[in-house]
Design a protein around this motif. Structure first.
Motif, PDB file in Angstrom:
ATOM      1  N   ARG A   1      55.619  43.636  -6.357  1.00  0.00           N
ATOM      2  CA  ARG A   1      54.878  42.372  -6.308  1.00  0.00           C
ATOM      3  C   ARG A   1      54.205  42.304  -4.949  1.00  0.00           C
ATOM      4  O   ARG A   1      54.859  42.448  -3.912  1.00  0.00           O
ATOM      5  CB  ARG A   1      55.849  41.202  -6.489  1.00  0.00           C
ATOM      6  CG  ARG A   1      55.188  39.870  -6.507  1.00  0.00           C
ATOM      7  CD  ARG A   1      54.907  39.458  -7.937  1.00  0.00           C
ATOM      8  NE  ARG A   1      54.563  38.047  -7.954  1.00  0.00           N
ATOM      9  CZ  ARG A   1      53.383  37.605  -8.339  1.00  0.00           C
ATOM     10  NH1 ARG A   1      52.478  38.443  -8.768  1.00  0.00           N
ATOM     11  NH2 ARG A   1      53.119  36.337  -8.333  1.00  0.00           N
ATOM     12  N   ASN A   2      52.880  42.116  -4.928  1.00  0.00           N
ATOM     13  CA  ASN A   2      52.109  42.007  -3.680  1.00  0.00           C
ATOM     14  C   ASN A   2      52.017  40.562  -3.242  1.00  0.00           C
ATOM     15  O   ASN A   2      51.958  39.661  -4.076  1.00  0.00           O
ATOM     16  CB  ASN A   2      50.676  42.527  -3.874  1.00  0.00           C
ATOM     17  CG  ASN A   2      50.606  44.016  -4.039  1.00  0.00           C
ATOM     18  OD1 ASN A   2      51.502  44.745  -3.650  1.00  0.00           O
ATOM     19  ND2 ASN A   2      49.522  44.476  -4.629  1.00  0.00           N
ATOM     20  N   SER A   3      51.940  40.356  -1.950  1.00  0.00           N
ATOM     21  CA  SER A   3      51.681  39.015  -1.433  1.00  0.00           C
ATOM     22  C   SER A   3      50.184  38.797  -1.238  1.00  0.00           C
ATOM     23  O   SER A   3      49.755  37.732  -0.843  1.00  0.00           O
ATOM     24  CB  SER A   3      52.413  38.801  -0.106  1.00  0.00           C
ATOM     25  OG  SER A   3      52.000  39.772   0.822  1.00  0.00           O
TER      26      SER A   3
ATOM     27  N   TYR B   1      51.850  54.607   0.411  1.00  0.00           N
ATOM     28  CA  TYR B   1      50.676  53.788   0.137  1.00  0.00           C
ATOM     29  C   TYR B   1      50.996  52.712  -0.886  1.00  0.00           C
ATOM     30  O   TYR B   1      51.886  52.877  -1.713  1.00  0.00           O
ATOM     31  CB  TYR B   1      49.532  54.659  -0.410  1.00  0.00           C
ATOM     32  CG  TYR B   1      49.099  55.729   0.554  1.00  0.00           C
ATOM     33  CD1 TYR B   1      48.186  55.458   1.563  1.00  0.00           C
ATOM     34  CD2 TYR B   1      49.629  57.005   0.468  1.00  0.00           C
ATOM     35  CE1 TYR B   1      47.803  56.430   2.461  1.00  0.00           C
ATOM     36  CE2 TYR B   1      49.240  57.993   1.360  1.00  0.00           C
ATOM     37  CZ  TYR B   1      48.333  57.698   2.351  1.00  0.00           C
ATOM     38  OH  TYR B   1      47.954  58.664   3.240  1.00  0.00           O
ATOM     39  N   VAL B   2      50.210  51.623  -0.824  1.00  0.00           N
ATOM     40  CA  VAL B   2      50.294  50.559  -1.821  1.00  0.00           C
ATOM     41  C   VAL B   2      48.920  50.440  -2.461  1.00  0.00           C
ATOM     42  O   VAL B   2      47.920  50.233  -1.775  1.00  0.00           O
ATOM     43  CB  VAL B   2      50.677  49.205  -1.190  1.00  0.00           C
ATOM     44  CG1 VAL B   2      50.706  48.120  -2.254  1.00  0.00           C
ATOM     45  CG2 VAL B   2      52.007  49.297  -0.477  1.00  0.00           C
ATOM     46  N   ILE B   3      48.883  50.571  -3.774  1.00  0.00           N
ATOM     47  CA  ILE B   3      47.640  50.428  -4.532  1.00  0.00           C
ATOM     48  C   ILE B   3      47.689  49.093  -5.251  1.00  0.00           C
ATOM     49  O   ILE B   3      48.575  48.861  -6.073  1.00  0.00           O
ATOM     50  CB  ILE B   3      47.468  51.560  -5.562  1.00  0.00           C
ATOM     51  CG1 ILE B   3      47.361  52.900  -4.861  1.00  0.00           C
ATOM     52  CG2 ILE B   3      46.250  51.305  -6.442  1.00  0.00           C
ATOM     53  CD1 ILE B   3      47.269  54.082  -5.796  1.00  0.00           C
ATOM     54  N   SER B   4      46.752  48.203  -4.931  1.00  0.00           N
ATOM     55  CA  SER B   4      46.631  46.936  -5.655  1.00  0.00           C
ATOM     56  C   SER B   4      45.837  47.196  -6.926  1.00  0.00           C
ATOM     57  O   SER B   4      44.786  47.840  -6.888  1.00  0.00           O
ATOM     58  CB  SER B   4      45.909  45.895  -4.802  1.00  0.00           C
ATOM     59  OG  SER B   4      46.651  45.624  -3.643  1.00  0.00           O
TER      60      SER B   4
ATOM     61  N   ILE C   1      43.607  50.182  -1.627  1.00  0.00           N
ATOM     62  CA  ILE C   1      44.674  51.101  -1.269  1.00  0.00           C
ATOM     63  C   ILE C   1      44.936  50.941   0.213  1.00  0.00           C
ATOM     64  O   ILE C   1      44.022  51.031   1.026  1.00  0.00           O
ATOM     65  CB  ILE C   1      44.298  52.575  -1.546  1.00  0.00           C
ATOM     66  CG1 ILE C   1      43.926  52.780  -3.009  1.00  0.00           C
ATOM     67  CG2 ILE C   1      45.429  53.504  -1.130  1.00  0.00           C
ATOM     68  CD1 ILE C   1      43.442  54.173  -3.338  1.00  0.00           C
ATOM     69  N   LYS C   2      46.201  50.665   0.545  1.00  0.00           N
ATOM     70  CA  LYS C   2      46.577  50.482   1.945  1.00  0.00           C
ATOM     71  C   LYS C   2      47.742  51.393   2.287  1.00  0.00           C
ATOM     72  O   LYS C   2      48.633  51.599   1.466  1.00  0.00           O
ATOM     73  CB  LYS C   2      46.996  49.032   2.213  1.00  0.00           C
ATOM     74  CG  LYS C   2      45.863  48.058   2.083  1.00  0.00           C
ATOM     75  CD  LYS C   2      46.294  46.680   2.443  1.00  0.00           C
ATOM     76  CE  LYS C   2      45.105  45.734   2.283  1.00  0.00           C
ATOM     77  NZ  LYS C   2      45.467  44.360   2.510  1.00  0.00           N
ATOM     78  N   GLU C   3      47.719  51.910   3.509  1.00  0.00           N
ATOM     79  CA  GLU C   3      48.858  52.683   4.001  1.00  0.00           C
ATOM     80  C   GLU C   3      49.943  51.717   4.442  1.00  0.00           C
ATOM     81  O   GLU C   3      49.661  50.691   5.061  1.00  0.00           O
ATOM     82  CB  GLU C   3      48.432  53.574   5.146  1.00  0.00           C
ATOM     83  CG  GLU C   3      49.489  54.562   5.545  1.00  0.00           C
ATOM     84  CD  GLU C   3      48.981  55.602   6.516  1.00  0.00           C
ATOM     85  OE1 GLU C   3      49.811  56.391   6.977  1.00  0.00           O
ATOM     86  OE2 GLU C   3      47.778  55.635   6.814  1.00  0.00           O
ATOM     87  N   GLN C   4      51.161  52.044   4.122  1.00  0.00           N
ATOM     88  CA  GLN C   4      52.271  51.138   4.455  1.00  0.00           C
ATOM     89  C   GLN C   4      53.046  51.670   5.634  1.00  0.00           C
ATOM     90  O   GLN C   4      53.196  52.816   5.841  1.00  0.00           O
ATOM     91  CB  GLN C   4      53.182  50.994   3.239  1.00  0.00           C
ATOM     92  CG  GLN C   4      54.096  49.842   3.310  1.00  0.00           C
ATOM     93  CD  GLN C   4      54.869  49.662   2.025  1.00  0.00           C
ATOM     94  OE1 GLN C   4      55.246  50.629   1.394  1.00  0.00           O
ATOM     95  NE2 GLN C   4      55.079  48.432   1.624  1.00  0.00           N
TER      96      GLN C   4
ATOM     97  N   CYS D   1      46.087  40.808  -9.384  1.00  0.00           N
ATOM     98  CA  CYS D   1      47.105  40.041 -10.103  1.00  0.00           C
ATOM     99  C   CYS D   1      48.355  39.801  -9.278  1.00  0.00           C
ATOM    100  O   CYS D   1      49.238  39.080  -9.705  1.00  0.00           O
ATOM    101  CB  CYS D   1      47.480  40.778 -11.381  1.00  0.00           C
ATOM    102  SG  CYS D   1      48.350  42.325 -11.052  1.00  0.00           S
ATOM    103  N   GLY D   2      48.452  40.442  -8.118  1.00  0.00           N
ATOM    104  CA  GLY D   2      49.645  40.307  -7.317  1.00  0.00           C
ATOM    105  C   GLY D   2      50.642  41.423  -7.542  1.00  0.00           C
ATOM    106  O   GLY D   2      51.751  41.371  -7.043  1.00  0.00           O
ATOM    107  N   TYR D   3      50.266  42.450  -8.296  1.00  0.00           N
ATOM    108  CA  TYR D   3      51.127  43.609  -8.515  1.00  0.00           C
ATOM    109  C   TYR D   3      50.432  44.871  -8.057  1.00  0.00           C
ATOM    110  O   TYR D   3      49.196  44.951  -8.058  1.00  0.00           O
ATOM    111  CB  TYR D   3      51.499  43.759  -9.995  1.00  0.00           C
ATOM    112  CG  TYR D   3      52.492  42.738 -10.455  1.00  0.00           C
ATOM    113  CD1 TYR D   3      53.856  42.978 -10.345  1.00  0.00           C
ATOM    114  CD2 TYR D   3      52.077  41.518 -10.966  1.00  0.00           C
ATOM    115  CE1 TYR D   3      54.782  42.041 -10.748  1.00  0.00           C
ATOM    116  CE2 TYR D   3      52.991  40.562 -11.360  1.00  0.00           C
ATOM    117  CZ  TYR D   3      54.341  40.828 -11.255  1.00  0.00           C
ATOM    118  OH  TYR D   3      55.259  39.889 -11.644  1.00  0.00           O
ATOM    119  N   GLY D   4      51.229  45.832  -7.671  1.00  0.00           N
ATOM    120  CA  GLY D   4      50.672  47.091  -7.228  1.00  0.00           C
ATOM    121  C   GLY D   4      51.664  48.221  -7.411  1.00  0.00           C
ATOM    122  O   GLY D   4      52.756  48.030  -7.940  1.00  0.00           O
TER     123      GLY D   4
END
Length: 69
Positions: free
Chosen positions: A32-34, A4-7, A66-69, A39-42
């Motif tokens: 670093r999130n796109s 998972y990615v948590i922004s 929160i997104k599944e990757q 803020c662009g970090y997660g």
């Protein structure tokens, strides 16, 4: 195991969240999130999404998404 990615709201929250998840046994890293949200970090981690979210919110980490990757 799902990943998972948590922004987060700030890079500070991302670092705080990563450190908390690592202490609890989750493999986690700051990325670093796109995404334009936040803020662009997660935090990227593997494991139980609900438990990780509960831990982070209890510690005051601002979660935007929160997104599944």
């Amino acid at each position: 195991m799902n990943q998972y990615v948590i922004s987060t709201g700030t890079v500070t929250y991302a670092i705080k969240g990563r450190d908390l998840l690592k202490r609890k046994g989750y493999p986690a890293k700051v990325v670093r999130n796109s995404s334009s949200a936040g803020c662009g970090y997660g935090i990227v981690f593997s494991g139980d999404k609900n438990d990780a979210e509960r831990l982070l919110r209890a510690a005051g980490v601002k979660i935007i998404d929160i997104k599944e990757q």
